[in-house]
Scaffold this active site. Sequence first.
Site, short mmCIF file in Angstrom:
data_model
loop_
_atom_site.label_atom_id
_atom_site.label_comp_id
_atom_site.label_asym_id
_atom_site.label_seq_id
_atom_site.Cartn_x
_atom_site.Cartn_y
_atom_site.Cartn_z
N MET A 43 -2.95 6.28 8.98
CA MET A 43 -3.64 7.15 9.93
C MET A 43 -5.18 7.15 9.80
SD MET A 43 -0.88 10.31 9.82
CE MET A 43 -1.58 11.20 11.19
N GLU A 44 -5.75 6.23 9.01
CA GLU A 44 -7.20 6.27 8.82
C GLU A 44 -7.90 4.90 8.82
OE1 GLU A 44 -5.12 7.60 6.40
OE2 GLU A 44 -5.12 9.67 7.15
N ASP B 69 6.78 5.03 2.28
CA ASP B 69 7.95 5.25 3.14
C ASP B 69 8.08 4.05 4.07
OD1 ASP B 69 6.71 6.02 6.00
OD2 ASP B 69 5.43 6.82 4.42
N GLU C 3 -4.49 11.04 -3.21
CA GLU C 3 -4.92 9.64 -3.21
C GLU C 3 -6.18 9.43 -4.06
OE1 GLU C 3 -3.05 8.20 1.07
OE2 GLU C 3 -5.01 9.16 1.06
N GLY D 69 3.08 3.65 5.55
CA GLY D 69 4.46 3.36 5.90
C GLY D 69 4.63 1.86 6.08
N1 SAH Z 1 2.29 15.82 4.28
C1 SAH Z 1 0.99 15.88 4.91
C2 SAH Z 1 0.86 14.89 6.06
C3 SAH Z 1 0.90 13.45 5.61
S1 SAH Z 1 0.46 12.37 6.90
C4 SAH Z 1 0.73 17.30 5.40
O1 SAH Z 1 1.67 18.06 5.54
O2 SAH Z 1 -0.44 17.64 5.63
C5 SAH Z 1 0.65 10.81 6.11
C6 SAH Z 1 -0.54 10.25 5.33
O3 SAH Z 1 -0.14 9.09 4.64
C7 SAH Z 1 -1.68 9.78 6.23
O4 SAH Z 1 -2.91 9.95 5.56
C8 SAH Z 1 -1.37 8.30 6.49
O5 SAH Z 1 -2.51 7.49 6.39
C9 SAH Z 1 -0.37 7.89 5.40
N2 SAH Z 1 0.98 7.49 5.88
C10 SAH Z 1 2.00 7.21 5.01
N3 SAH Z 1 3.14 6.94 5.70
C11 SAH Z 1 2.84 7.02 7.01
C12 SAH Z 1 3.61 6.87 8.21
N4 SAH Z 1 4.91 6.61 8.18
N5 SAH Z 1 2.98 7.04 9.40
C13 SAH Z 1 1.66 7.31 9.45
N6 SAH Z 1 0.89 7.49 8.35
C14 SAH Z 1 1.46 7.35 7.12
#
Ligand code: SAH
Length: 228
Positions: free
Chosen positions: A172-173, A196, A12, A78
């Site tokens: 998530m932030e 997504d 990002e 998302g």
């Molecule tokens: N692939 C990463 C985890 C990604 S978590 C790993 O393995 O470490 C998803 C990140 O994108 C988070 O920072 C959140 O803010 C954002 N995000 C995108 N789609 C999301 C969803 N469906 N639910 C929650 N957070 C999402």
Amino acid sequence: MTIAIMGAMQEEIEPLLEFFTDVIIEEYGANKYYKCRYNSHDIILAYSKIGKVFASLTATTMIEKFGAKKLLFSGVAGAISSDLKIGDLIVATKLCQHDLDITAFGHPSGYVPEGSIYVQSDSELLKLSRDVAKELGISLKEGIIATGDQFVADRKRKEWIESRFKADALEMEGASVGVVCQALGVPFFVLRAISDSADDDAGVDFDEFLKTSAKNSAEFLAKMLEKI
Ligand code: SAH
């Protein structure tokens, strides 16, 4: 003025790091902070790592240690709203924490103790984003973003978040950054591009679209920065 630019994941902030020159790295609190000058501003840039705890730590550090006076967040999310397709941009008018639950004591879902359910984004930064979108001819959705320490890949959970909070997107932030900024009196802004749809395919879509969506968000933020 010192301006903080924040993401949660390396992907990002990578496109923003490429945008700046003469970047100096300072390590603090088990994280890297990137410092540079841009248009007579000091910039402090970092990715927090995922989730509300790391995001709160990074936002607080940017403000308290590096003296940030505005904070701009760029990343992916998302989609909840059916208007939002992969790659589309959304700015948060306000944010909430969908996983903060003290309902056992009669409080509504998402109620923040001694606060309220939602934290409001800065109206001037919102206006700036509108102006930039107009100038670029880009469609920019404004809406509610719900934050929680969960990657949501489940239609039922997504529908619950939509019905409880009227949220248009989730991540998530953002809300935790908002709560920190509000407490410390720093105007903030959260921009996300859709990676997504928080449904059963979310994990696969996220992996496929993270980079391109993160870039969409970062490029828009860079345009805003030119005008601050
Ligand atoms: N692939 C990463 C985890 C990604 S978590 C790993 O393995 O470490 C998803 C990140 O994108 C988070 O920072 C959140 O803010 C954002 N995000 C995108 N789609 C999301 C969803 N469906 N639910 C929650 N957070 C999402």
